[in-house]
Design a protein around this motif. Structure first.
Motif, PDB file in Angstrom:
ATOM      1  N   MET A   9       0.803  -1.192   0.000  1.00 17.17           N
ATOM      2  CA  MET A   9       0.000   0.000   0.000  1.00 17.17           C
ATOM      3  C   MET A   9       0.844   1.253   0.000  1.00 17.17           C
ATOM      4  N   LYS A 104     -13.046  -4.521   8.514  1.00 22.13           N
ATOM      5  CA  LYS A 104     -11.907  -3.800   7.940  1.00 22.13           C
ATOM      6  C   LYS A 104     -11.654  -4.362   6.542  1.00 22.13           C
ATOM      7  N   SER A 106      -9.521  -4.073   2.693  1.00 28.78           N
ATOM      8  CA  SER A 106      -8.397  -3.555   1.911  1.00 28.78           C
ATOM      9  C   SER A 106      -8.534  -4.022   0.468  1.00 28.78           C
ATOM     10  N   THR A 108      -6.513  -4.691  -3.263  1.00 28.47           N
ATOM     11  CA  THR A 108      -5.231  -4.911  -3.931  1.00 28.47           C
ATOM     12  C   THR A 108      -5.387  -4.684  -5.427  1.00 28.47           C
ATOM     13  N   THR A 158      -1.492  -2.724  -2.163  1.00 28.56           N
ATOM     14  CA  THR A 158      -2.649  -3.029  -1.336  1.00 28.56           C
ATOM     15  C   THR A 158      -2.919  -1.859  -0.394  1.00 28.56           C
ATOM     16  N   SER A 159      -4.146  -1.446  -0.318  1.00 30.44           N
ATOM     17  CA  SER A 159      -4.509  -0.300   0.518  1.00 30.44           C
ATOM     18  C   SER A 159      -4.401  -0.629   1.994  1.00 30.44           C
ATOM     19  N   LYS A 160      -4.315   0.397   2.795  1.00 32.94           N
ATOM     20  CA  LYS A 160      -4.471   0.238   4.232  1.00 32.94           C
ATOM     21  C   LYS A 160      -5.913  -0.187   4.508  1.00 32.94           C
ATOM     22  N   GLY A 161      -6.125  -0.832   5.628  1.00 29.20           N
ATOM     23  CA  GLY A 161      -7.471  -1.295   5.949  1.00 29.20           C
ATOM     24  C   GLY A 161      -8.422  -0.142   6.194  1.00 29.20           C
TER      25      GLY A 161
END
Length: 199
Positions: A9, A104, A106, A108, A158-161
């Motif tokens: 991320m 949560k 995320s 990708t 991948t993003s932060k949650g």
């Protein structure tokens, strides 16, 4: 706590606020758009506790791809960047009280640098939306700043949650919610994706 399937991320990939609902709802309700059901959020109970029922993760193919071009050309030589949502991961657990489910999520993505990119940086926007009963009840934009290292033309991020608090109770449980992820696209980009998939 459990784990929600469809999991690196950039710092710029973060929630940017709630936006209007129709963009996602219109695309999702089109009969021509298939929806891929990803595995349920995995939910593992803590000791002496029952696992909460978790939301359903969905990926809409027509919203999972984006291609940016340089100008009006649409040949490979005109491509600046091309990206694809590859995974939607998450987890869920009991919220702060019996009427809340904490989740949560995320996202990708895989990003390919195109021949027309002048530098080594690109900006994209993904989203995570929460649906219940066919309605989009919340949508968060996740801006992505993509930096390609020297001699590297494809990266995975991948993003932060993104933390969600989902109301439950009175007949509403985790599976009542569907978590949708994709790129923030224009109507023209959605139509282009539909045409590409129908070939």
């Amino acid at each position: 706590m459990g784990t929600m399937p469809v999991g690196m991320m950039p710092a710029g990939m973060k929630a940017a606020g709630t936006v209007a609902r129709p963009t996602v709802r219109t695309a999702l309700l089109r009969a021509a758009l298939p929806v891929l059901l990803l595995p349920l959020f995995g939910c593992g109970p803590s000791r002496n506790e029952f696992a909460p029922a978790c939301p359903v993760a969905q990926l809409v193919p027509a919203l999972a791809d984006v291609t940016q071009f340089n100008g009006t050309g649409r040949d490979l030589t005109d491509m600046v960047v091309q990206a694809h949502v590859t995974r939607v991961d998450g987890e869920c657990s009991q919220g702060s009280d019996d009427n809340t489910l904490a989740a949560k999520v995320s996202v990708t993505i895989s990003v390919q640098r195109g021949p027309a990119m002048a530098g080594r940086q690109a900006d994209l926007t993904t989203f995570v939306a929460v649906m219940r009963g066919g309605e989009v009840i919340d949508k968060q934009l996740l801006p992505v700043r993509v930096d390609f290292p020297p001699n590297v033309d494809r990266v995975t991020l991948t993003s932060k949650g993104l933390e969600l608090a989902l109301p439950v109770g009175n007949g509403v449980a985790g599976p009542s919610y569907h978590i949708i992820a994709g790129f923030q696209l224009t109507p023209e980009q959605v139509e282009a994706n539909e045409r590409s998939r129908s070939r």
